[in-house]
Design an enzyme around this catalytic site. Sequence first.
Site, PDB file in Angstrom:
ATOM      1  N   HIS A  67     -47.944  -6.907  -0.181  1.00 47.84           N
ATOM      2  CA  HIS A  67     -47.909  -8.364  -0.096  1.00 47.84           C
ATOM      3  C   HIS A  67     -49.078  -8.873   0.723  1.00 47.84           C
ATOM      4  O   HIS A  67     -49.549  -8.206   1.654  1.00 47.84           O
ATOM      5  CB  HIS A  67     -46.577  -8.875   0.466  1.00 47.84           C
ATOM      6  CG  HIS A  67     -46.277  -8.473   1.877  1.00 47.84           C
ATOM      7  ND1 HIS A  67     -46.689  -9.203   2.974  1.00 47.84           N
ATOM      8  CD2 HIS A  67     -45.578  -7.424   2.389  1.00 47.84           C
ATOM      9  CE1 HIS A  67     -46.266  -8.629   4.085  1.00 47.84           C
ATOM     10  NE2 HIS A  67     -45.586  -7.536   3.763  1.00 47.84           N
ATOM     11  N   ASP A  74     -49.764  -5.231   8.414  1.00 49.57           N
ATOM     12  CA  ASP A  74     -48.646  -5.726   7.598  1.00 49.57           C
ATOM     13  C   ASP A  74     -49.037  -7.028   6.914  1.00 49.57           C
ATOM     14  O   ASP A  74     -48.915  -8.088   7.484  1.00 49.57           O
ATOM     15  CB  ASP A  74     -47.434  -5.925   8.513  1.00 49.57           C
ATOM     16  CG  ASP A  74     -46.193  -6.356   7.765  1.00 49.57           C
ATOM     17  OD1 ASP A  74     -46.152  -6.213   6.546  1.00 49.57           O
ATOM     18  OD2 ASP A  74     -45.271  -6.856   8.432  1.00 49.57           O
ATOM     19  N   HIS A  99     -45.734  -8.086  13.143  1.00 45.32           N
ATOM     20  CA  HIS A  99     -44.982  -9.296  13.480  1.00 45.32           C
ATOM     21  C   HIS A  99     -45.194  -9.731  14.934  1.00 45.32           C
ATOM     22  O   HIS A  99     -44.676 -10.786  15.320  1.00 45.32           O
ATOM     23  CB  HIS A  99     -43.475  -9.156  13.230  1.00 45.32           C
ATOM     24  CG  HIS A  99     -43.099  -9.006  11.792  1.00 45.32           C
ATOM     25  ND1 HIS A  99     -41.854  -9.369  11.302  1.00 45.32           N
ATOM     26  CD2 HIS A  99     -43.782  -8.542  10.729  1.00 45.32           C
ATOM     27  CE1 HIS A  99     -41.797  -9.121  10.008  1.00 45.32           C
ATOM     28  NE2 HIS A  99     -42.964  -8.608   9.634  1.00 45.32           N
ATOM     29  N   GLU A 120     -43.470 -12.367   0.913  1.00 45.30           N
ATOM     30  CA  GLU A 120     -42.532 -11.371   1.424  1.00 45.30           C
ATOM     31  C   GLU A 120     -42.043 -11.740   2.819  1.00 45.30           C
ATOM     32  O   GLU A 120     -40.859 -11.582   3.142  1.00 45.30           O
ATOM     33  CB  GLU A 120     -43.196  -9.989   1.442  1.00 45.30           C
ATOM     34  CG  GLU A 120     -42.224  -8.835   1.670  1.00 45.30           C
ATOM     35  CD  GLU A 120     -41.952  -8.543   3.142  1.00 45.30           C
ATOM     36  OE1 GLU A 120     -40.941  -7.873   3.443  1.00 45.30           O
ATOM     37  OE2 GLU A 120     -42.753  -8.991   4.000  1.00 45.30           O
ATOM     38  N   GLU A 121     -42.932 -12.239   3.654  1.00 45.20           N
ATOM     39  CA  GLU A 121     -42.548 -12.573   5.026  1.00 45.20           C
ATOM     40  C   GLU A 121     -41.666 -13.820   5.084  1.00 45.20           C
ATOM     41  O   GLU A 121     -41.057 -14.101   6.119  1.00 45.20           O
ATOM     42  CB  GLU A 121     -43.793 -12.783   5.893  1.00 45.20           C
ATOM     43  CG  GLU A 121     -44.727 -11.585   5.984  1.00 45.20           C
ATOM     44  CD  GLU A 121     -44.153 -10.411   6.759  1.00 45.20           C
ATOM     45  OE1 GLU A 121     -42.947 -10.440   7.092  1.00 45.20           O
ATOM     46  OE2 GLU A 121     -44.901  -9.468   7.028  1.00 45.20           O
ATOM     47  N   ASP A 131     -49.180 -12.225   2.031  1.00 42.36           N
ATOM     48  CA  ASP A 131     -48.827 -13.207   3.044  1.00 42.36           C
ATOM     49  C   ASP A 131     -48.559 -12.501   4.360  1.00 42.36           C
ATOM     50  O   ASP A 131     -48.260 -11.303   4.395  1.00 42.36           O
ATOM     51  CB  ASP A 131     -47.619 -14.026   2.606  1.00 42.36           C
ATOM     52  CG  ASP A 131     -46.341 -13.187   2.531  1.00 42.36           C
ATOM     53  OD1 ASP A 131     -46.369 -12.134   1.868  1.00 42.36           O
ATOM     54  OD2 ASP A 131     -45.318 -13.574   3.125  1.00 42.36           O
TER      55      ASP A 131
END
Length: 471
Positions: free
Chosen positions: A108, A141, A441, A176-177, A110
């Site tokens: 992903h 990520d 994150h 996805e996030e 995003d």
Amino acid sequence: MTSSDSQTPEDLAVEEAVLESVATGLPRALGDLGTLVRIPGIAWPSFDQSQLERSAEAIAALATDTGVFDEVRVLRAAIPGTDEQGQPAILATRAARNGRPTILLYAHHDVQPPGDDALWETPPFEPTVRDGRLYGRGAADDKAGVMAHIASLRAVADAVGDGLDLGVALFIEGEEEYGSRSFAQFLSDNADALRADAIVVADSGNWDSRTPGLTVSLRGNARFTLTVRTLEHASHSGMYGGAVPDAMMATIKLLNTLWDADGSVAVAGLEQRAAATPDYSEETLRDEAGLPEGVSPIGRDSILSRIWNKPAVTVIGVDATSVASASNTLSPEVTVVISARVAPGQSGADAYAALEQHLRAHAPFGAELTFSDVDLGDGFLVDTSGWAVALTRQAMADGYGVEPVDLGVGGSIPFIADLVREFPEAQILVTGVEDPHARAHSPNESLHLDTFRHAVRTEALMLTRMNRITR
């Protein structure tokens, strides 16, 4: 699927050429990764949504430039139950030839919001290399997952040329996030283009920076908002305190029932999975999680069983009177967000039902409870008996030079349940480029550069070997 049990000299020569191409192309891949990190593509509506369009177009150009695909498109799907469209995703496809299988490569583009810029040692969207790591939001990520796919495809195309018969679908998601809200619809809309014999989900991690990991279990999730109400309106704490329960007191007493004295979850109906785990010391936990000396871990049994195989409950948000605005007042209501991780094998719906029943049964003083914004996801257990799992493990061993570890992961990737439902025959391989210090994150997210190199070597070998398999 059939393949030769032993590699011919020609096979070994091709693999050597592929690995040489990986090494030659690594600086370019890292440069492209830096370019992607500079695009702050965040799916939250409060952020500039045009950045996700920029990110999607940039990745579509990278996919086209590999020369692998017959077609590259930027697409959106409807969000079920709304009039909205999801965020832009990239779908690139090439048809299999000569009886070869098809592989679907997922990542992903995003990223999470950066949070407080003051907590970053360098600007979150300015890629910075120091001490063998690339820092920036999305560097690990999951833009590194995107570039692992692109770099490995480049290397294989360069070394194999017209001999590439493997079918490939590349699906790079854009939300996805933010909950993959259009994911299931995207799968349904594009099922024929996405259908594959094996699916690589490059959005997980590794045992450490030197040792690869194949994720074989993931916890599910149950997240919801809970409002606790005890009064019709705020009242003076001096006039009525001691006789009238305020909402904060009730909320604290209620939340405290969710855990035993040692921090283990104490909710009837939340299940545990019985499965062995590798050795993992408290010292390693402290180092990787940032747990200071003097603060003890919570739970019981082996540390990894607590993270991989048991439920966890966390209060991740609270709406209440701020410290700056505090007054001598009994609060009428408090709202919290609860995030539960669910043991593999239990559905998110069943876990949520257990949590709601527990909270209603333990509401103190007859407090009124309201539940809203429920978000559920199921865990995942990999069938490790298939040909693709064996091939991937060997590619990891050869790509890293270290035997891989089968991992459980405490986090959740709920959309895998959608993949299983839409493509039940496909083997799903959950891989990744993160190491335990990636801080996905969190502020100062980073990618270990040597791990990235090994991950690209692994995927390039995996694709090369799949290219020799006959369906």
